[in-house]
Design an enzyme around this catalytic site. Structure first.
Site, PDB file in Angstrom:
ATOM      1  N   LYS A 129       0.878  -1.190   0.000  1.00  0.00           N
ATOM      2  CA  LYS A 129       0.000   0.000   0.000  1.00  0.00           C
ATOM      3  C   LYS A 129       0.900   1.220   0.000  1.00  0.00           C
ATOM      4  O   LYS A 129       2.028   1.166   0.497  1.00  0.00           O
ATOM      5  CB  LYS A 129      -0.868   0.021   1.258  1.00  0.00           C
ATOM      6  CG  LYS A 129      -2.087   0.915   1.133  1.00  0.00           C
ATOM      7  CD  LYS A 129      -3.224   0.169   0.494  1.00  0.00           C
ATOM      8  CE  LYS A 129      -4.425   1.039   0.227  1.00  0.00           C
ATOM      9  NZ  LYS A 129      -5.578   0.200  -0.194  1.00  0.00           N
ATOM     10  N   ASP A 169      -7.028   4.177  -4.580  1.00  0.00           N
ATOM     11  CA  ASP A 169      -7.693   4.076  -3.271  1.00  0.00           C
ATOM     12  C   ASP A 169      -8.292   5.474  -3.043  1.00  0.00           C
ATOM     13  O   ASP A 169      -8.520   6.202  -4.026  1.00  0.00           O
ATOM     14  CB  ASP A 169      -6.692   3.674  -2.165  1.00  0.00           C
ATOM     15  CG  ASP A 169      -7.382   3.236  -0.874  1.00  0.00           C
ATOM     16  OD1 ASP A 169      -7.865   2.096  -0.810  1.00  0.00           O
ATOM     17  OD2 ASP A 169      -7.468   4.040   0.080  1.00  0.00           O
TER      18      ASP A 169
END
Ligand code: NDP
Ligand code: 2IT
Length: 449
Positions: A129, A169
């Protein structure tokens, strides 16, 4: 049980001491540790190999300066991150978040969750991430482009189609992926599937924009099936109004449910008549193109708007938290249960606080946690990687069918590892154990990695 509490607390004390101040990371690790402790006791090979200790330590953390010029010609400096958490079962894979609340702890929690989620998809993807504390709100297209180019100038040296494949995201959608892809291509002189969520004309997959929301509704449908029930005719509350929320609303509508709320960080819309396809088209234009606030919906359609409120006080059958972490607390959970909510499917990552999760599990409602319910997004990213490798795009129907099958399989895995003697499926336990095993076995097979 008390025995495991002691072990969980001892393990968490080490995690907290080693990762001070990273509250969301502690929260995510604790949830997984609670699920895994009894399983590790029964399977000592994982304990001996110290898999839990290893899996909670990122393989690599990259932090970097992102300088860029705003439209006034002033210099701005943001911080960029990429957490390369685990590559046991495939290249690091996971989104990029651009939001002012982004910090190391938030991205480590997201990367940690991603490891288990990606394992559940059955596709060969490790966990990662990244992102930045850059706030895209109120920035011009040119400012966003300059930021993305500067961000990618550093990130490019760490990623690659067989190494680490980022995606979107919060705050990162098609526009940002485009600017970052363009910069990567210039730097490397390579047209490769280094990012997913790309435009259809340049290597993207059909259904990727829809995938997280669709997947969360497919997962809810699977949970309801275990009770002989379905989405049809259900009153649904959805939070957020971004990518995940939009396509959650679309799929609920297609399956005959009625969505009565959406929200953004300013407040919540309650539309008792339902957010139908026409109203959803307005929301998509408002949020994706005009980049406006959700309260404008109320004026346009005569719905109710509640500043500073979340949707959890509205009576519903099904709840779809699809905005951000810890957006649903214990008292919200109690209200939902008291109002007759029978299922929660999390489009967002860790939207329910630990206390809220306990309320859902104690009430024995269907509780589909994020790492299972929202895995459709990264699954379809995996399908985009496959199509990029083959240099052959699939049709909408083919991708949607594969996505649907993957969500059904994730549900089966949760059932396999999470069903208790009474027949109740604890999806938290099921997803954590089901996601863990493949990664743990791969780590053992690969030696001390
Ligand atoms: P978007 O940026 O498209 O939308 C985010 C939405 O959530 C917006 O409505 C935003 O409101 C709201 N929101 C963001 N932060 C907060 C906050 N602190 N408080 C209240 N509302 C907030 O992001 P996505 O839809 O892509 O992501 C939503 C969630 O889904 C996240 O948890 C993400 O990690 C998760 N997720 C996303 C996937 C994907 O493929 N995109 C895949 C799996 C999970 P505002 O506009 O006011 O900021
Ligand atoms: O949280 C997530 O799973 C995502 N933001 C999607 C990650 C991806 O690589 O598609």
């Amino acid at each position: 049980m008390a025995n495991f509490d002691v072990q969980v607390n001892a393990f968490m004390a080490k995690i907290i001491a080693k990762n001070p101040g990273e509250l969301e990371f502690h929260q995510a690790v604790k949830e997984v540790t609670e699920s895994l402790m009894p399983f590790l006791e029964e399977n000592p090979k994982y304990k001996h190999a110290k898999i839990l200790e290893r899996i909670a330590e990122p393989e690599r953390v990259i932090m970097f300066r992102v300088p860029w010029l705003d439209d006034n010609g002033d210099i701005q400096i943001n911080r960029g991150f990429r957490i390369e958490m685990n590559s046991a079962i495939g290249p690091y894979k996971g989104g990029l978040r651009f939001h002012p609340t982004v910090n190391l702890g938030v991205l480590k929690f997201l990367a940690f969750e991603q490891v288990f989620k990606n394992s559940l998809t059955t596709l060969p993807m490790g966990g990662g991430k990244g992102g930045s504390d850059f706030d895209p709100k109120g920035k011009s297209d040119n400012e966003v482009m300059r930021f993305c180019q500067s961000f990618m100038t550093e990130l490019a040296r760490h990623i690659g189609p067989d190494t680490d494949v980022p995606a979107g995201d919060i705050g990162v959608g098609g526009r940002e992926i485009g600017y970052m892809f363009g910069q990567y291509k210039r730097l490397r002189n390579e047209f490769t599937g280094v990012l997913t969520g790309k435009g259809i004309e340049w290597g993207g997959s059909l259904i990727r924009p829809e995938a997280t929301g669709y997947g969360s509704v497919y997962f809810a449908e699977e949970m309801l099936k275990t009770k002989g029930d379905s989405i049809k005719g259900k009153i649904c509350v959805v939070s957020g109004s971004g990518n995940v929320a939009q396509f959650t609303v679309e799929k609920i509508n297609q399956l005959g449910g009625k969505v009565v709320t959406i929200s953004d960080s300013d407040g919540m819309i309650y539309d008792a008549n339902g957010i139908d396809a026409e109203k959803l088209a307005y929301v998509m234009e408002l949020k994706n193109i005009k980049r406006g606030r959700i309260k404008e919906y109320a004026a346009k359609f005569g719905a109710e708007y509640y500043e500073g409120k979340t949707p959890w006080g509205i009576k519903c059958d099904l709840a779809f938290p699809s905005a951000t972490q810890n957006e649903l607390n214990e008292s919200d959970a109690k209200t939902l249960v008291a109002n007759g909510c029978i299922a929660v499917s999390e489009g967002a990552n860790m939207p329910s606080t630990p206390e809220a999760v306990e309320v859902f599990l104690n009430a024995k409602i269907l509780y589909g946690l994020g790492k299972a319910a929202n895995a459709g997004g990264v699954s379809t990213s995996g399908l985009e990687m496959t199509q990029n490798s083959m240099r052959l795009p699939w049709s909408r129907e083919e991708v949607d069918q594969r996505l649907h099958e993957i969500m059904i399989n994730i549900h089966k895995t949760c059932e396999k590892y999470g069903k208790d003697k009474s027949g109740y499926i604890n999806y938290v336990k099921g997803a954590n154990i089901g996601g863990f095993i493949k990664v743990a076995d791969a780590m053992i097979a690969q030696g001390l990695v």
